[in-house]
Write a protein that holds these residues in place. Structure first.
Motif, PDB file in Angstrom:
ATOM      1  N   GLU A   5       0.827  -1.203   0.000  1.00 31.53           N
ATOM      2  CA  GLU A   5       0.000   0.000   0.000  1.00 31.53           C
ATOM      3  C   GLU A   5       0.865   1.259   0.000  1.00 31.53           C
ATOM      4  O   GLU A   5       1.824   1.369   0.756  1.00 31.53           O
ATOM      5  CB  GLU A   5      -0.902   0.002   1.237  1.00 31.53           C
ATOM      6  N   GLY A   6       0.540   2.187  -0.877  1.00 34.33           N
ATOM      7  CA  GLY A   6       1.272   3.443  -0.973  1.00 34.33           C
ATOM      8  C   GLY A   6       2.319   3.471  -2.073  1.00 34.33           C
ATOM      9  O   GLY A   6       2.817   4.535  -2.426  1.00 34.33           O
ATOM     10  N   ASP A   7       2.673   2.318  -2.620  1.00 34.52           N
ATOM     11  CA  ASP A   7       3.672   2.267  -3.692  1.00 34.52           C
ATOM     12  C   ASP A   7       3.099   2.824  -4.995  1.00 34.52           C
ATOM     13  O   ASP A   7       1.928   2.622  -5.304  1.00 34.52           O
ATOM     14  CB  ASP A   7       4.112   0.821  -3.970  1.00 34.52           C
ATOM     15  N   GLY A  79       0.836  -6.084  -8.228  1.00 30.42           N
ATOM     16  CA  GLY A  79      -0.473  -5.588  -7.826  1.00 30.42           C
ATOM     17  C   GLY A  79      -1.362  -5.155  -8.974  1.00 30.42           C
ATOM     18  O   GLY A  79      -2.232  -4.308  -8.813  1.00 30.42           O
ATOM     19  N   ILE A  80      -1.163  -5.735 -10.151  1.00 37.88           N
ATOM     20  CA  ILE A  80      -1.959  -5.369 -11.326  1.00 37.88           C
ATOM     21  C   ILE A  80      -3.189  -6.270 -11.386  1.00 37.88           C
ATOM     22  O   ILE A  80      -3.072  -7.487 -11.447  1.00 37.88           O
ATOM     23  CB  ILE A  80      -1.129  -5.518 -12.616  1.00 37.88           C
ATOM     24  N   HIS A  81      -4.350  -5.672 -11.360  1.00 38.91           N
ATOM     25  CA  HIS A  81      -5.594  -6.437 -11.419  1.00 38.91           C
ATOM     26  C   HIS A  81      -5.656  -7.188 -12.746  1.00 38.91           C
ATOM     27  O   HIS A  81      -5.384  -6.613 -13.805  1.00 38.91           O
ATOM     28  CB  HIS A  81      -6.795  -5.505 -11.282  1.00 38.91           C
ATOM     29  N   PRO A  82      -6.018  -8.478 -12.711  1.00 38.44           N
ATOM     30  CA  PRO A  82      -6.047  -9.276 -13.951  1.00 38.44           C
ATOM     31  C   PRO A  82      -6.883  -8.665 -15.076  1.00 38.44           C
ATOM     32  O   PRO A  82      -6.536  -8.793 -16.251  1.00 38.44           O
ATOM     33  CB  PRO A  82      -6.636 -10.617 -13.506  1.00 38.44           C
ATOM     34  N   LYS A  83      -7.971  -7.976 -14.736  1.00 38.17           N
ATOM     35  CA  LYS A  83      -8.827  -7.384 -15.764  1.00 38.17           C
ATOM     36  C   LYS A  83      -8.192  -6.152 -16.400  1.00 38.17           C
ATOM     37  O   LYS A  83      -8.557  -5.760 -17.499  1.00 38.17           O
ATOM     38  CB  LYS A  83     -10.187  -7.014 -15.178  1.00 38.17           C
ATOM     39  N   LEU A  84      -7.235  -5.518 -15.703  1.00 33.55           N
ATOM     40  CA  LEU A  84      -6.597  -4.308 -16.219  1.00 33.55           C
ATOM     41  C   LEU A  84      -5.257  -4.577 -16.889  1.00 33.55           C
ATOM     42  O   LEU A  84      -4.752  -3.745 -17.633  1.00 33.55           O
ATOM     43  CB  LEU A  84      -6.381  -3.302 -15.079  1.00 33.55           C
ATOM     44  N   TYR A  97       3.348   2.415 -18.297  1.00 34.32           N
ATOM     45  CA  TYR A  97       2.217   2.230 -17.397  1.00 34.32           C
ATOM     46  C   TYR A  97       2.553   2.814 -16.034  1.00 34.32           C
ATOM     47  O   TYR A  97       3.719   2.853 -15.640  1.00 34.32           O
ATOM     48  CB  TYR A  97       1.902   0.737 -17.230  1.00 34.32           C
ATOM     49  N   LEU A  98       1.519   3.249 -15.319  1.00 36.05           N
ATOM     50  CA  LEU A  98       1.662   3.610 -13.917  1.00 36.05           C
ATOM     51  C   LEU A  98       0.814   2.631 -13.126  1.00 36.05           C
ATOM     52  O   LEU A  98      -0.313   2.317 -13.508  1.00 36.05           O
ATOM     53  CB  LEU A  98       1.178   5.034 -13.658  1.00 36.05           C
ATOM     54  N   SER A  99       1.383   2.170 -12.021  1.00 33.12           N
ATOM     55  CA  SER A  99       0.688   1.190 -11.194  1.00 33.12           C
ATOM     56  C   SER A  99       0.870   1.554  -9.732  1.00 33.12           C
ATOM     57  O   SER A  99       1.957   1.965  -9.321  1.00 33.12           O
ATOM     58  CB  SER A  99       1.266  -0.209 -11.458  1.00 33.12           C
ATOM     59  N   GLY A 100      -0.202   1.401  -8.956  1.00 35.83           N
ATOM     60  CA  GLY A 100      -0.062   1.601  -7.519  1.00 35.83           C
ATOM     61  C   GLY A 100      -1.127   2.471  -6.912  1.00 35.83           C
ATOM     62  O   GLY A 100      -2.238   2.584  -7.419  1.00 35.83           O
ATOM     63  N   SER A 101      -0.756   3.118  -5.816  1.00 35.59           N
ATOM     64  CA  SER A 101      -1.675   3.919  -5.003  1.00 35.59           C
ATOM     65  C   SER A 101      -1.555   5.391  -5.400  1.00 35.59           C
ATOM     66  O   SER A 101      -0.774   6.145  -4.808  1.00 35.59           O
ATOM     67  CB  SER A 101      -1.340   3.748  -3.530  1.00 35.59           C
ATOM     68  N   PHE A 102      -2.326   5.782  -6.385  1.00 37.32           N
ATOM     69  CA  PHE A 102      -2.244   7.161  -6.868  1.00 37.32           C
ATOM     70  C   PHE A 102      -3.517   7.550  -7.590  1.00 37.32           C
ATOM     71  O   PHE A 102      -4.366   6.729  -7.898  1.00 37.32           O
ATOM     72  CB  PHE A 102      -1.046   7.325  -7.818  1.00 37.32           C
ATOM     73  N   GLU A 103      -3.602   8.849  -7.845  1.00 37.98           N
ATOM     74  CA  GLU A 103      -4.620   9.389  -8.737  1.00 37.98           C
ATOM     75  C   GLU A 103      -3.920  10.428  -9.602  1.00 37.98           C
ATOM     76  O   GLU A 103      -2.846  10.914  -9.255  1.00 37.98           O
ATOM     77  CB  GLU A 103      -5.785   9.998  -7.958  1.00 37.98           C
ATOM     78  N   MET A 104      -4.501  10.728 -10.730  1.00 40.64           N
ATOM     79  CA  MET A 104      -3.910  11.715 -11.634  1.00 40.64           C
ATOM     80  C   MET A 104      -4.794  12.946 -11.671  1.00 40.64           C
ATOM     81  O   MET A 104      -6.016  12.847 -11.564  1.00 40.64           O
ATOM     82  CB  MET A 104      -3.739  11.126 -13.023  1.00 40.64           C
ATOM     83  N   ALA A 105      -4.133  14.105 -11.798  1.00 43.46           N
ATOM     84  CA  ALA A 105      -4.862  15.367 -11.863  1.00 43.46           C
ATOM     85  C   ALA A 105      -4.134  16.322 -12.785  1.00 43.46           C
ATOM     86  O   ALA A 105      -2.916  16.234 -12.960  1.00 43.46           O
ATOM     87  CB  ALA A 105      -4.974  15.970 -10.469  1.00 43.46           C
ATOM     88  N   LYS A 119      -6.387   4.377  -2.808  1.00 40.64           N
ATOM     89  CA  LYS A 119      -6.801   4.062  -4.173  1.00 40.64           C
ATOM     90  C   LYS A 119      -5.746   3.186  -4.832  1.00 40.64           C
ATOM     91  O   LYS A 119      -4.556   3.352  -4.611  1.00 40.64           O
ATOM     92  CB  LYS A 119      -6.944   5.378  -4.942  1.00 40.64           C
ATOM     93  N   ARG A 120      -6.181   2.236  -5.663  1.00 42.54           N
ATOM     94  CA  ARG A 120      -5.257   1.426  -6.466  1.00 42.54           C
ATOM     95  C   ARG A 120      -5.605   1.611  -7.917  1.00 42.54           C
ATOM     96  O   ARG A 120      -6.746   1.463  -8.325  1.00 42.54           O
ATOM     97  CB  ARG A 120      -5.378  -0.056  -6.118  1.00 42.54           C
ATOM     98  N   THR A 121      -4.590   1.940  -8.723  1.00 46.62           N
ATOM     99  CA  THR A 121      -4.815   2.250 -10.124  1.00 46.62           C
ATOM    100  C   THR A 121      -3.740   1.602 -10.985  1.00 46.62           C
ATOM    101  O   THR A 121      -2.612   1.440 -10.546  1.00 46.62           O
ATOM    102  CB  THR A 121      -4.778   3.789 -10.334  1.00 46.62           C
ATOM    103  N   PHE A 122      -4.119   1.243 -12.193  1.00 45.24           N
ATOM    104  CA  PHE A 122      -3.171   0.780 -13.197  1.00 45.24           C
ATOM    105  C   PHE A 122      -3.621   1.353 -14.533  1.00 45.24           C
ATOM    106  O   PHE A 122      -4.730   1.070 -14.981  1.00 45.24           O
ATOM    107  CB  PHE A 122      -3.141  -0.753 -13.266  1.00 45.24           C
ATOM    108  N   ILE A 123      -2.786   2.215 -15.123  1.00 39.36           N
ATOM    109  CA  ILE A 123      -3.167   2.836 -16.392  1.00 39.36           C
ATOM    110  C   ILE A 123      -1.960   2.928 -17.327  1.00 39.36           C
ATOM    111  O   ILE A 123      -0.819   2.996 -16.878  1.00 39.36           O
ATOM    112  CB  ILE A 123      -3.771   4.245 -16.212  1.00 39.36           C
ATOM    113  N   ARG A 124      -2.258   2.937 -18.601  1.00 36.65           N
ATOM    114  CA  ARG A 124      -1.232   3.197 -19.604  1.00 36.65           C
ATOM    115  C   ARG A 124      -1.200   4.705 -19.835  1.00 36.65           C
ATOM    116  O   ARG A 124      -2.242   5.314 -20.072  1.00 36.65           O
ATOM    117  CB  ARG A 124      -1.565   2.463 -20.904  1.00 36.65           C
TER     118      ARG A 124
END
Length: 151
Positions: A5-7, A79-84, A97-105, A119-124
């Motif tokens: 958590e927090g990475d 920590g990458i969700h299989p669906k993502l 990709y960014l993976s972990g405990s973050f949000e973008m603004a 929050k847990r996020t994985f995005i390209r």
């Protein structure tokens, strides 16, 4: 490397060595940083190299056992969700990709990462227009400074 958590990690597909082997470069967001521009190298620790194999490991052995750096195990550890998670065959050089405990603004003219342990996020991110604009700006700055330094 195991997610906790927090990475926050930046995962770059650096090189596809063949259809069954990919080299990744992974950088962790510095622990002291809570917010930063995605393309700012100052917010990231040094990149670590990972050679990852496809899930079909029948062809590769490591000291008599199957290699542990296979895609299915790595996705779980990171920590990458299989669906993502991207499918193996879709991985291509240059993807980020960014993976972990973050949000973008959006802040001013840049896209920033804000650490958010809830929050847990994985995005390209390499295909996002905001990131591409930042990279174009940085590229132009480097070219301009390079030309100016040459005179």
């Amino acid at each position: 490397m195991k997610y906790s958590e927090g990475d926050v990690w930046r995962i770059t597909v650096d090189e596809r060595l063949d259809e069954k082997i990919v080299r990744f470069l992974v950088a962790e967001m510095k622990k002291a940083v809570d917010i930063g521009v995605v393309i700012d190298e100052e917010i990231w620790d040094e990149e670590e190299e990972f050679i990852i194999t496809s899930d079909d490991l029948s062809w590769i052995r490591h000291k008599g056992e199957e290699c542990y750096n296979c895609w299915s195990l790595v996705k779980e550890a990171w920590g990458i969700h299989p669906k993502l998670a991207p499918i193996w065959s879709a991985l291509a050089e240059g993807q980020v990709y960014l993976s972990g405990s973050f949000e973008m603004a959006k802040v001013a003219n840049s896209f920033v990462i804000k650490r958010n342990p809830k929050k847990r996020t994985f995005i390209r991110v390499d295909t996002r227009p905001e990131i591409k604009d930042d990279l174009k700006w940085l590229y132009n700055e480097v070219l301009t400074r390079g030309k100016m330094d040459a005179y």
